[in-house]
Design a protein around this motif. Sequence first.
Motif, PDB file in Angstrom:
ATOM      1  N   PRO A  71       0.793  -1.235   0.000  1.00 16.70           N
ATOM      2  CA  PRO A  71       0.000   0.000   0.000  1.00 16.70           C
ATOM      3  C   PRO A  71       0.819   1.275   0.000  1.00 16.70           C
ATOM      4  CG  PRO A  71      -0.097  -1.085   2.143  1.00 16.70           C
ATOM      5  CD  PRO A  71       0.530  -2.058   1.191  1.00 16.70           C
ATOM      6  N   ASN A  72       2.075   1.200   0.402  1.00 14.61           N
ATOM      7  CA  ASN A  72       2.931   2.385   0.430  1.00 14.61           C
ATOM      8  C   ASN A  72       3.806   2.514  -0.809  1.00 14.61           C
ATOM      9  OD1 ASN A  72       2.128   1.989   3.327  1.00 14.61           O
ATOM     10  ND2 ASN A  72       3.288   3.895   3.493  1.00 14.61           N
ATOM     11  N   VAL A  73       3.480   1.764  -1.845  1.00  8.37           N
ATOM     12  CA  VAL A  73       4.212   1.842  -3.114  1.00  8.37           C
ATOM     13  C   VAL A  73       3.232   2.212  -4.218  1.00  8.37           C
ATOM     14  CG1 VAL A  73       5.649   0.625  -4.782  1.00  8.37           C
ATOM     15  CG2 VAL A  73       5.897   0.148  -2.324  1.00  8.37           C
ATOM     16  N   ARG A  74       3.458   3.363  -4.839  1.00  9.35           N
ATOM     17  CA  ARG A  74       2.583   3.846  -5.898  1.00  9.35           C
ATOM     18  C   ARG A  74       3.434   4.229  -7.112  1.00  9.35           C
ATOM     19  NH1 ARG A  74      -1.230   8.183  -3.055  1.00  9.35           N
ATOM     20  NH2 ARG A  74      -2.097   8.277  -5.168  1.00  9.35           N
ATOM     21  N   THR A  75       2.879   5.006  -8.026  1.00  4.14           N
ATOM     22  CA  THR A  75       3.600   5.348  -9.250  1.00  4.14           C
ATOM     23  C   THR A  75       3.882   6.847  -9.324  1.00  4.14           C
ATOM     24  OG1 THR A  75       1.621   5.736 -10.579  1.00  4.14           O
ATOM     25  CG2 THR A  75       2.481   3.458 -10.497  1.00  4.14           C
ATOM     26  N   MET A  76       4.671   7.176 -10.326  1.00 15.94           N
ATOM     27  CA  MET A  76       5.090   8.557 -10.546  1.00 15.94           C
ATOM     28  C   MET A  76       5.246   8.769 -12.051  1.00 15.94           C
ATOM     29  SD  MET A  76       6.564  11.477  -9.472  1.00 15.94           S
ATOM     30  CE  MET A  76       7.413  12.710 -10.452  1.00 15.94           C
ATOM     31  N   ALA A  77       4.699   9.856 -12.571  1.00 14.31           N
ATOM     32  CA  ALA A  77       4.824  10.182 -13.991  1.00 14.31           C
ATOM     33  C   ALA A  77       5.597  11.487 -14.158  1.00 14.31           C
ATOM     34  CB  ALA A  77       3.448  10.302 -14.637  1.00 14.31           C
ATOM     35  N   ASP A  78       6.141  11.669 -15.340  1.00 14.12           N
ATOM     36  CA  ASP A  78       6.900  12.869 -15.669  1.00 14.12           C
ATOM     37  C   ASP A  78       6.577  13.216 -17.118  1.00 14.12           C
ATOM     38  OD1 ASP A  78       9.108  14.448 -16.797  1.00 14.12           O
ATOM     39  OD2 ASP A  78      10.154  14.095 -14.916  1.00 14.12           O
ATOM     40  N   THR A  79       6.093  14.424 -17.358  1.00 14.75           N
ATOM     41  CA  THR A  79       5.639  14.777 -18.707  1.00 14.75           C
ATOM     42  C   THR A  79       6.767  14.781 -19.729  1.00 14.75           C
ATOM     43  OG1 THR A  79       5.814  17.147 -18.207  1.00 14.75           O
ATOM     44  CG2 THR A  79       3.668  16.091 -17.852  1.00 14.75           C
ATOM     45  N   TYR A  80       7.986  15.086 -19.295  1.00 15.59           N
ATOM     46  CA  TYR A  80       9.124  15.039 -20.224  1.00 15.59           C
ATOM     47  C   TYR A  80       9.333  13.620 -20.731  1.00 15.59           C
ATOM     48  CZ  TYR A  80      13.948  14.985 -21.874  1.00 15.59           C
ATOM     49  OH  TYR A  80      15.084  14.785 -22.623  1.00 15.59           O
ATOM     50  N   HIS A  81       9.288  12.656 -19.825  1.00 16.26           N
ATOM     51  CA  HIS A  81       9.459  11.254 -20.214  1.00 16.26           C
ATOM     52  C   HIS A  81       8.241  10.744 -20.981  1.00 16.26           C
ATOM     53  CE1 HIS A  81      13.077  11.167 -17.837  1.00 16.26           C
ATOM     54  NE2 HIS A  81      12.412  11.466 -16.736  1.00 16.26           N
ATOM     55  N   MET A  82       7.063  11.176 -20.573  1.00 22.51           N
ATOM     56  CA  MET A  82       5.842  10.758 -21.266  1.00 22.51           C
ATOM     57  C   MET A  82       5.845  11.233 -22.716  1.00 22.51           C
ATOM     58  SD  MET A  82       2.822  11.299 -18.422  1.00 22.51           S
ATOM     59  CE  MET A  82       1.736   9.983 -19.002  1.00 22.51           C
ATOM     60  N   ASN A  83       6.373  12.417 -22.935  1.00 19.00           N
ATOM     61  CA  ASN A  83       6.437  12.967 -24.290  1.00 19.00           C
ATOM     62  C   ASN A  83       7.249  12.073 -25.216  1.00 19.00           C
ATOM     63  OD1 ASN A  83       6.069  15.302 -26.219  1.00 19.00           O
ATOM     64  ND2 ASN A  83       8.304  15.293 -26.085  1.00 19.00           N
ATOM     65  N   ILE A  84       8.210  11.348 -24.662  1.00 14.20           N
ATOM     66  CA  ILE A  84       9.055  10.438 -25.444  1.00 14.20           C
ATOM     67  C   ILE A  84       8.401   9.064 -25.585  1.00 14.20           C
ATOM     68  CG2 ILE A  84      11.288   9.217 -25.478  1.00 14.20           C
ATOM     69  CD1 ILE A  84      12.453  11.665 -23.978  1.00 14.20           C
ATOM     70  N   GLU A  85       7.813   8.556 -24.494  1.00 12.97           N
ATOM     71  CA  GLU A  85       7.409   7.150 -24.449  1.00 12.97           C
ATOM     72  C   GLU A  85       5.929   6.879 -24.728  1.00 12.97           C
ATOM     73  OE1 GLU A  85       9.353   4.638 -24.277  1.00 12.97           O
ATOM     74  OE2 GLU A  85      11.223   5.664 -23.782  1.00 12.97           O
ATOM     75  N   GLU A  86       5.048   7.818 -24.431  1.00 10.91           N
ATOM     76  CA  GLU A  86       3.616   7.541 -24.509  1.00 10.91           C
ATOM     77  C   GLU A  86       3.016   8.039 -25.826  1.00 10.91           C
ATOM     78  OE1 GLU A  86       2.739   5.660 -22.227  1.00 10.91           O
ATOM     79  OE2 GLU A  86       3.609   6.231 -20.305  1.00 10.91           O
ATOM     80  N   VAL A  87       2.147   7.232 -26.425  1.00 10.55           N
ATOM     81  CA  VAL A  87       1.436   7.664 -27.630  1.00 10.55           C
ATOM     82  C   VAL A  87       0.509   8.823 -27.295  1.00 10.55           C
ATOM     83  CG1 VAL A  87      -0.220   6.978 -29.410  1.00 10.55           C
ATOM     84  CG2 VAL A  87       1.573   5.374 -28.678  1.00 10.55           C
ATOM     85  N   SER A  88      -0.205   8.698 -26.175  1.00  6.91           N
ATOM     86  CA  SER A  88      -1.100   9.755 -25.712  1.00  6.91           C
ATOM     87  C   SER A  88      -0.962   9.889 -24.202  1.00  6.91           C
ATOM     88  CB  SER A  88      -2.554   9.457 -26.077  1.00  6.91           C
ATOM     89  OG  SER A  88      -3.425  10.400 -25.462  1.00  6.91           O
ATOM     90  N   PRO A  89      -0.149  10.827 -23.726  1.00  6.25           N
ATOM     91  CA  PRO A  89       0.012  10.992 -22.279  1.00  6.25           C
ATOM     92  C   PRO A  89      -1.309  11.195 -21.545  1.00  6.25           C
ATOM     93  CG  PRO A  89       1.720  12.202 -23.434  1.00  6.25           C
ATOM     94  CD  PRO A  89       0.771  11.706 -24.492  1.00  6.25           C
ATOM     95  N   ALA A  90      -2.215  11.966 -22.125  1.00  3.86           N
ATOM     96  CA  ALA A  90      -3.496  12.212 -21.456  1.00  3.86           C
ATOM     97  C   ALA A  90      -4.295  10.923 -21.291  1.00  3.86           C
ATOM     98  CB  ALA A  90      -4.306  13.243 -22.236  1.00  3.86           C
ATOM     99  N   ASP A  91      -4.271  10.072 -22.316  1.00  2.11           N
ATOM    100  CA  ASP A  91      -4.975   8.791 -22.212  1.00  2.11           C
ATOM    101  C   ASP A  91      -4.392   7.927 -21.098  1.00  2.11           C
ATOM    102  OD1 ASP A  91      -6.738   9.409 -24.224  1.00  2.11           O
ATOM    103  OD2 ASP A  91      -5.722   8.225 -25.774  1.00  2.11           O
TER     104      ASP A  91
END
Length: 276
Positions: free
Chosen positions: A175-195
């Motif tokens: 329960p004390n382990v979650r996720t973290m996003a970064d828009t700079y990295h998302m811009n490279i890796e994700e087809v649609s960051p918003a999705d």
Amino acid sequence: MKISVSSAVYGMEPLDKIIFRAAELGYDAVELTGALHIPVETSAERRKTVRGWIQSAGIECSALHYIWDGSVKMATADKDEMKRCTDYLCKVIDMSSDMESRTVIVGSGGKTRSFEDDQDRSEVTKNMAEIIFNAGEYAKDKGVILAMEAINRYETNFLNTLKEAVEFTKMVNHPNVRTMADTYHMNIEEVSPADEIRKYGHTLANIHFADSNRQAPGEGHFDFVSLAQALKKVNFSEYISFEVFGLYPWKLWFDTFEEADSQMERGIKYVRNLFK
């Protein structure tokens, strides 16, 4: 919306100067850069001093980031190294608690969490999950969350997308382990960051904002309007932190305090307007 600024934006400027300037600019918090500004060997007296600056400025410490100092490797098949890595993370968690912060960002790709060519990825992934689980157990007693950050392929070969970070946290199952996003990295890796935010935003403990050129939001071509709409859709209520760099070959931060400051002043105005 709560907005924080990473102390690394200002490079090696005095930490008290960074903290009080963040408050003056209207930031709600500062995200402390572990390896630069408050490493694990920081004395108890220094910790008390830094916490005092944050309190005097009337802001919070939103998180610790850039936590690795190169002394341990999380991607390992060696049991002794796993123990050293867990112990190191527990020291970082202690630091987070001392700064009255509830989040440790497990990012900073590089070799610390990258697979070597001769490693069994399945075995090493399980080992990393064990390290994070054990650190999560320690974090639970401190009221701290470990946020596994998705980082682009040019910096690490482990957890490049938000989906991969989510799948890893499910493997850890703490329960004390979650996720973290970064828009700079998302811009490279994700087809649609918003999705991806609409799909997985409920798992986020924090998010970094940096534009496509890794400068302040609004300085590049990243679609922050769509991303802000997605964050509203999932009722995101954690910190948005600016991790903004100059991206020079020889250093990460800007040439002068004033250059960084100008970025931070424009960036916070842009993001505040996004969420009006």
